[in-house]
Structure formats: structure tokens, C-alpha cells
Design an enzyme around this catalytic site. Structure first.
Site, short mmCIF file in Angstrom:
data_model
loop_
_atom_site.label_atom_id
_atom_site.label_comp_id
_atom_site.label_asym_id
_atom_site.label_seq_id
_atom_site.Cartn_x
_atom_site.Cartn_y
_atom_site.Cartn_z
N THR A 1 41.42 65.13 -2.02
CA THR A 1 41.72 66.27 -2.89
C THR A 1 40.54 66.58 -3.79
O THR A 1 40.14 67.74 -3.96
CB THR A 1 42.97 65.98 -3.74
OG1 THR A 1 44.05 65.62 -2.89
CG2 THR A 1 43.36 67.21 -4.55
N THR A 2 39.96 65.53 -4.38
CA THR A 2 38.80 65.72 -5.26
C THR A 2 37.61 66.27 -4.50
O THR A 2 36.87 67.11 -5.01
CB THR A 2 38.43 64.38 -5.92
OG1 THR A 2 39.58 63.86 -6.60
CG2 THR A 2 37.27 64.54 -6.88
N TYR B 1 54.68 70.73 2.08
CA TYR B 1 55.20 72.08 2.30
C TYR B 1 56.35 72.07 3.31
O TYR B 1 57.50 72.22 2.94
CB TYR B 1 54.09 73.04 2.75
CG TYR B 1 54.60 74.45 2.93
CD1 TYR B 1 55.03 75.19 1.84
CD2 TYR B 1 54.67 75.05 4.19
CE1 TYR B 1 55.52 76.48 1.98
CE2 TYR B 1 55.15 76.34 4.34
CZ TYR B 1 55.58 77.05 3.25
OH TYR B 1 56.07 78.32 3.40
N TYR C 1 48.86 57.67 0.63
CA TYR C 1 48.65 58.35 -0.66
C TYR C 1 49.93 59.04 -1.08
O TYR C 1 50.40 59.97 -0.41
CB TYR C 1 47.50 59.34 -0.48
CG TYR C 1 47.12 60.18 -1.68
CD1 TYR C 1 47.45 59.80 -2.98
CD2 TYR C 1 46.39 61.34 -1.51
CE1 TYR C 1 47.09 60.57 -4.06
CE2 TYR C 1 46.00 62.12 -2.60
CZ TYR C 1 46.35 61.73 -3.87
OH TYR C 1 45.99 62.49 -4.94
N ILE D 1 41.77 54.32 -7.45
CA ILE D 1 41.05 55.36 -6.70
C ILE D 1 40.83 56.49 -7.69
O ILE D 1 41.78 57.18 -8.08
CB ILE D 1 41.82 55.80 -5.45
CG1 ILE D 1 41.96 54.62 -4.48
CG2 ILE D 1 41.11 56.98 -4.77
CD1 ILE D 1 42.76 54.92 -3.23
#
Length: 365
Positions: free
Chosen positions: A107-108, A170, A194, A261
Site C-alpha cells: 500500500t505504501t 470490495y 496482511y 512492518i
């Protein structure tokens, strides 16, 4: 027309004559239970390669030992392509300051804005340049099991040491579907699951984790629910990394987490290393909390992208839909750097307040 007539006659003469069915045959056919052709059932088969064909793979035990893993930022050129020179500098700064692993395309790192070609290329590039010095964990998760399988095969093929897998978002699935999804990718190699329900809209409950933990390839969980959940897992000897920088100190030293993390370690890897390696340090944790809170005032990685640009270690280029923080928050970051000490941050240039016009927003890349 004689040719056509003779051809038709030939067809009529060579036609197969099927025998008429007897009543007893019809009765038997109606009472025979239909069975699926066995050749169509190939369990646990992955293309283009089977999991046991992956060579020179890191063991899950090697991944379980990591204490500081940085979710590395992906920098861009003005046209939106990867800035690999700046990326290499960022990764090298992490290694020099004690980071033991990097998450590539998380994501980062804005994996959600990458094509799969870009994604796998960046994983392969990281392995090629730094795989001997740091563990490379590729984010090859997807809300599509098919895509997750394919990307994970490719990631291990280019040499990544472990995979990071999120739960389907989603189009959420059932708990049984979560188990099936993770069991489809776990056979390929060391895997970190995650759990970040704020992004996926669905928690991965302990029931699911305890089920898939039967796989020897489960290295552990990146858990963002909180320290009570972390302690629940560590009590069952499941390795956990805190996914919340503001809670990672207590997670590490009071709740049994192996480490973190981290997003913040992009900026201050040396201080995050001290926080994870040198025992309880409440004063250092308190010193970092204002920076951590600033980083997450807007959804990650908006704050991090803005900060690294102000430190001069990446170009001020944003792939949309991310945009920089507003001016007052950019001013606040300069104040935070001065309070913590510029020497603790990555890069060598003076921190500066960038103007709105300094940023480049790229919609097509």
C-alpha cells in the site's frame, strides 16, 4: 451441378447407421448416475510451475526472525514512470540503518497503482540489486485468487523471498472463502498475511488464521486490528508484526510481536531500528509519536510522499489519485524534522516547505 449431386450421394452412402435402442437400454440409461470426467479434476495445480519447483527459496523461519521491515515507497519521474535511481537510494538507506526486509509494491509503495508488469519488474529489480542484503517481500496479493496465484508465481520466479497477501477486498467473501483463497497461494512459498480491515472492509478473524497456520509456509501476520489481537496470536505461537507504527513499541515489548512492518522507517530507519531492537524505550516512542500521527492524518501514503519530497530524496511527483498534503501540514513537517533532528532522517538536503506549484500530479502513467 453433377459434382455436387455425386458428393451428396457419397455422403448418403457413407452415413453411419445407428442401431435402434431397445426399451431395456433406455431404462438403464435413465437410472445411471452421471459422473464428472476424472481428467477434468486436477487438484492444487498451478501454472506455469508447481510450488515444489521453485528453487533456492528462503524458508519461512528466516522470514519469522525479521524485526524491522519497511514498506518501501516507490518514487516517480515527472512522466510517472518509476525513478529507479531514487528507489535504489531509498532501499540502500534502509539497509544501512538496519532494516532487515522491505515490502515491495505494498500500500505504501502504491502497488494498487501499478500494472502487474511494473509490479513484478520492481520486485525483480529489488532482488537483483539488494536481495543479498535484505529480504525482499513482494506484495502479490489481490482480491482475485487467480491474479494472486499468477502474480505470486511470477514473484517467486524472479527471486522474492516471501509474499505478502491481503484478503479479498470490495467483492468480499465468506470465512470459508478466505481460507480457500489463502490456501491457494500458501503452497508457493513463505507468506505473510496482511489484515487491515480499514482498507478491505473485512477482518481476517483468528478462526481463519488458525486454520491456515497449519501450512508450514505461513511466516506470520501483519496485524492492524490492535495489540489485543496480536497478543492472542503470539500466545498461540503465531508470529505477528504490528501494522500500526503508533502501537508498534508496545506491541513489540509488551504483547509479543516479533517487530513491525513500518511506514515511518522510510523517514527515520535508524530510530525505528532502535525502537525494535534496543528494548523498551518510552521516551523515544513518545518522541516519534507526533511524526507518526502527522504521517497518518491523511490516508497513507499521502503524508509519506509529501515528507520524502520535502526532504529532497524523491521528486515531488504524485500518481493520482494521491495529492500532496496542504501547505499548513507541509510547514508542520518542517517543524517536526527540526524537533527530532534532521540527522535522524533520510537524505542529506535541507528540509524545505514546497509550494503547491512544485508538485507534479500525473493522471496517465
Amino acid at each position: 451441378m453433377p459434382i455436387l449431386k455425386s458428393y451428396g450421394a457419397c455422403l448418403r452412402e457413407s452415413s453411419f447407421q445407428f442401431p435402434r435402442s431397445h426399451r431395456i437400454d433406455n431404462y438403464k440409461r435413465r437410472n445411471v448416475k452421471w459422473r464428472s470426467p476424472q481428467a477434468a479434476i486436477i487438484p492444487d495445480f498451478h501454472l506455469p510451475m508447481r510450488s515444489f519447483e521453485v528453487k533456492n527459496r528462503t524458508s519461512a523461519e528466516d522470514i519469522k526472525a525479521l524485526r524491522l521491515i519497511t514498506a518501501i515507497k516507490t518514487p516517480y519521474l515527472p512522466d510517472g514512470r518509476f525513478d529507479l535511481e531514487a528507489y535504489d537510494d531509498l532501499v540502500n538507506m534502509q539497509i544501512e540503518n538496519g532494516a532487515e526486509g522491505v515490502i515491495v509494491g505494498g500500500t505504501t509503495g502504491e502497488g494498487q497503482l501499478m500494472s502487474w508488469d511494473e509490479h513484478i519488474m520492481l520486485i525483480g529489480h529489488t532482488v537483483n540489486c539488494f536481495g543479498g542484503s535484505v529480504k525482499v517481500i513482494g506484495n502479490t496479493g489481490s482480491n482475485s485468487t487467480r491474479e494472486a496465484i499468477h502474480a505470486t508465481e511470477q514473484g517467486f520466479a524472479v527471486g522474492m523471498h516471501a509474499a505478502l497477501h491481503i484478503n479479498p477486498y470490495y467483492g468480499k467473501t465468506s470465512l470459508e472463502g478466505l481460507v480457500s483463497h489463502f490456501n491457494s497461494v500458501l503452497p508457493m512459498g513463505p507468506t505473510i498475511i496482511y489484515n487491515v480491515r480499514s482498507r478491505t472492509g473485512q477482518d481476517i478473524p483468528p478462526r481463519v488464521v488458525n486454520t491456515v497456520a497449519q501450512s508450514p509456509n505461513l511466516a506470520g501476520i501483519k496485524e492492524c486490528v490492535g495489540n489485543d489481537r496480536i497478543e492472542q496470536y503470539t500466545g498461540n505461537r503465531i508470529v505477528v508484526w504490528s501494522g500500526n507504527d503508533d502501537q508498534c513499541h508496545d506491541a513489540r515489548w509488551s504483547h509479543g510481536a516479533t517487530g513491525v512492518i513500518s511506514v515511518t522507517s522510510n523517514l527515520v530507519p535508524g530510530l525505528m531500528h532502535k525502537l525494535m531492537f534496543n528494548g523498551k524505550n518510552a521516551s523515544l516512542n513518545a518522541k516519534l509519536l507526533p511524526l507518526i500521527q502527522w504521517l497518518f492524518e491523511e490516508p497513507n501514503p499521502i503524508g509519506l510522499n509529501t515528507a520524502l519530497a520535502q526532504l529532497g530524496v524523491v521528486r515531488p511527483v504524485f500518481r493520482l489519485p494521491y495529492v500532496p498534503l496542504p501547505l499548513e501540514k507541509r510547514v508542520k513537517f518542517v517543524e517536526l524534522v527540526n524537533e527530532i533532528g534532521r540527522e535522524n532522517f533520510v537524505g542529506e538536503k535541507d528540509v524545505q516547505v514546497l509550494d503547491d506549484d512544485d508538485f507534479i500530479l500525473v493522471g496517465r502513467y
